[in-house]
Design a protein around this motif. Structure first.
Motif, PDB file in Angstrom:
ATOM      1  N   MET A 168       0.817  -1.208   0.000  1.00 40.05           N
ATOM      2  CA  MET A 168       0.000   0.000   0.000  1.00 40.05           C
ATOM      3  C   MET A 168       0.857   1.266   0.000  1.00 40.05           C
ATOM      4  O   MET A 168       0.399   2.342  -0.405  1.00 40.05           O
ATOM      5  N   ASP A 211       1.504   5.180  -6.597  1.00 42.38           N
ATOM      6  CA  ASP A 211       0.370   4.820  -7.454  1.00 42.38           C
ATOM      7  C   ASP A 211       0.822   4.478  -8.877  1.00 42.38           C
ATOM      8  O   ASP A 211       0.217   3.639  -9.551  1.00 42.38           O
ATOM      9  N   ARG A 267      -6.216   3.893  -4.642  1.00 41.85           N
ATOM     10  CA  ARG A 267      -6.103   3.223  -3.340  1.00 41.85           C
ATOM     11  C   ARG A 267      -6.863   1.896  -3.351  1.00 41.85           C
ATOM     12  O   ARG A 267      -6.384   0.887  -2.816  1.00 41.85           O
ATOM     13  N   LYS A 269      -4.937  -0.558  -5.512  1.00 45.02           N
ATOM     14  CA  LYS A 269      -3.727  -0.993  -4.810  1.00 45.02           C
ATOM     15  C   LYS A 269      -4.079  -1.985  -3.704  1.00 45.02           C
ATOM     16  O   LYS A 269      -3.312  -2.911  -3.421  1.00 45.02           O
ATOM     17  N   SER A 270      -5.239  -1.789  -3.076  1.00 44.52           N
ATOM     18  CA  SER A 270      -5.683  -2.729  -2.056  1.00 44.52           C
ATOM     19  C   SER A 270      -5.917  -4.109  -2.662  1.00 44.52           C
ATOM     20  O   SER A 270      -5.601  -5.133  -2.054  1.00 44.52           O
TER      21      SER A 270
END
Length: 403
Positions: free
Chosen positions: A255, A259, A291, A294-295
């Motif tokens: 995390m 990005d 986000r 990415k999770s």
């Protein structure tokens, strides 16, 4: 029972996915794979640190596909070459390791590799098996097969020379020594990152001369930041996520990645389908919340090295700590028998800093909290009570228990 059409599909995927180039050609290797001939394939890694990081998985995914096609897979631990130091990608020499360093580093290598490869179908070798028996005369005989010009014209050595940084004879021997590993293993294919191409082609040339054999070389792309071209993970630079990190640490480190590297990480650090990759790429291009994507990446990676349950638990922990700003469920406890500590001594004592100088740096950078309060004074004394929570950075916690 696998049909002929499925077999061809598996072979085609093995020739493309996670692969940069194949030498001498993809077509030539494809013909051999389709012939049904069983091949010996190896990937080598020098134990220059105690961990194998996620970027190495790209090679292991390729090996697994070839393993599933019935080929013999060898993972070569470079316990001898680690003591020389691979100069690939380096503008300065590496620190030379001793036997004790190497043995300590390779302790968990098999366990990490077998998170991806089949334990029943994977052989492990150590190149000290043959190099430990080689004499100076044997090495000199190999030296006769390679010219100084071939080695010194390597781009990275030329860069060193231009920077007036020394190039040791030991480093110049490395490609030859690694190349001979192919001969010792009588391998049909060697797999490695694009930064290993020179070394792997050296092995190809040695096999031609000494075994009259045409070895294939498969290169895999390096995990690099698309904006800077710098490696996202490197053992020598210490910036990596290890295959044996705790699930919560692994999730949190993923995390923390920029990005901009989400898509390349999905491509190289996971083995998801092309269809799903295309769907993720379209969401990124549509500016969906990075986000959330990415999770998904973090879940996929934690699941790969652990299981679905641990991936879910790591996601819940991250949500609790980083979004809701709550404490983790299970904080490691440390028992102390004094009622007061200087903050620097405390951090070292409970294992949240490896040294006093590092502890001081963390305090000055305002990375240390005691029960939620930031401590930024290195001379501060901390009164110790039971259940006191010490936090360093975003992911490291310890709970104090009085003896």
């Amino acid at each position: 029972m696998i049909t002929s059409n499925q077999q061809e599909q598996f072979i085609n995927e093995a020739l493309i996915k996670h692969i940069d180039k194949i030498y001498p050609s993809k077509e030539a290797l494809g013909n051999i794979l389709k012939s049904g001939r069983k091949l010996t394939i190896y990937w080598g890694i020098d134990p220059t640190s105690p961990h194998i990081h996620l970027a190495h998985a790209t090679n292991l995914f390729v090996l697994r596909r070839l393993q599933n096609l019935g080929h013999r897979i060898i993972v070569l631990i470079g316990d001898f070459t680690a003591r020389i130091g691979d100069p690939s990608g380096r503008d300065r020499g590496r620190v030379v390791l001793n036997d004790e360093d190497v043995k300590k580093n390779l302790k968990n290598y098999k366990k990490m590799v077998l998170k991806i490869l089949n334990s029943q179908k994977t052989s492990f070798k150590f190149n000290s098996e043959w190099w430990g028996k080689m004499s100076a005369a044997d090495l000199l005989a190999l030296d006769d097969l390679v010219t100084h010009q071939q080695i010194i014209e390597r781009e990275m050595f030329q860069k060193r020379i231009a920077l007036k940084n020394p190039v040791s004879v030991r480093e110049m021997q490395y490609p030859l020594i690694q190349g001979y590993d192919s001969v010792a293993l009588k391998t049909d294919i060697e797999i490695g990152g694009t930064d290993q191409l020179f070394n792997m082609l050296m092995g190809r040339e040695l096999e031609k001369v000494l075994l009259k054999k045409d070895k294939f070389v498969i290169t895999t792309p390096l995990l690099e930041d698309p904006n800077t071209g710098r490696k996202i993970m490197s053992k020598s630079e210490g910036n990596y996520i290890s295959m044996d990190d705790k699930p919560t640490d692994m999730f949190g480190k993923v995390m923390a990645l920029p990005d901009e590297v989400i898509l390349i990480c999905f491509k190289l650090l996971t083995d998801i389908s092309e269809k799903r990759l295309e769907e993720i790429e379209s969401r990124i291009k549509a500016n969906k919340n990075p986000r959330d994507i990415k999770s998904e990446l973090a879940r996929e990676i934690v699941k790969l090295y652990n299981d679905e349950k641990k991936a879910e638990q790591a996601a819940e922990e991250f949500e609790r700590v980083f979004k809701k700003h709550e404490l983790p469920k299970n904080i490691p406890a440390v028992a102390l028998n004094r009622d007061k500590y200087n903050i620097i001594d405390l951090l070292v004592e409970i294992g949240l800093a490896p040294s006093k100088s590092q502890a001081r740096r963390l305090i000055v950078e305002k990375a240390v909290k005691i029960d939620g309060k930031t401590i930024n004074e290195p001379k501060a004394d901390i009164n110790i009570i039971s259940d006191l929570v010490v936090r360093v950075g975003k992911r490291h916690f310890k709970k104090i228990k009085l003896k």
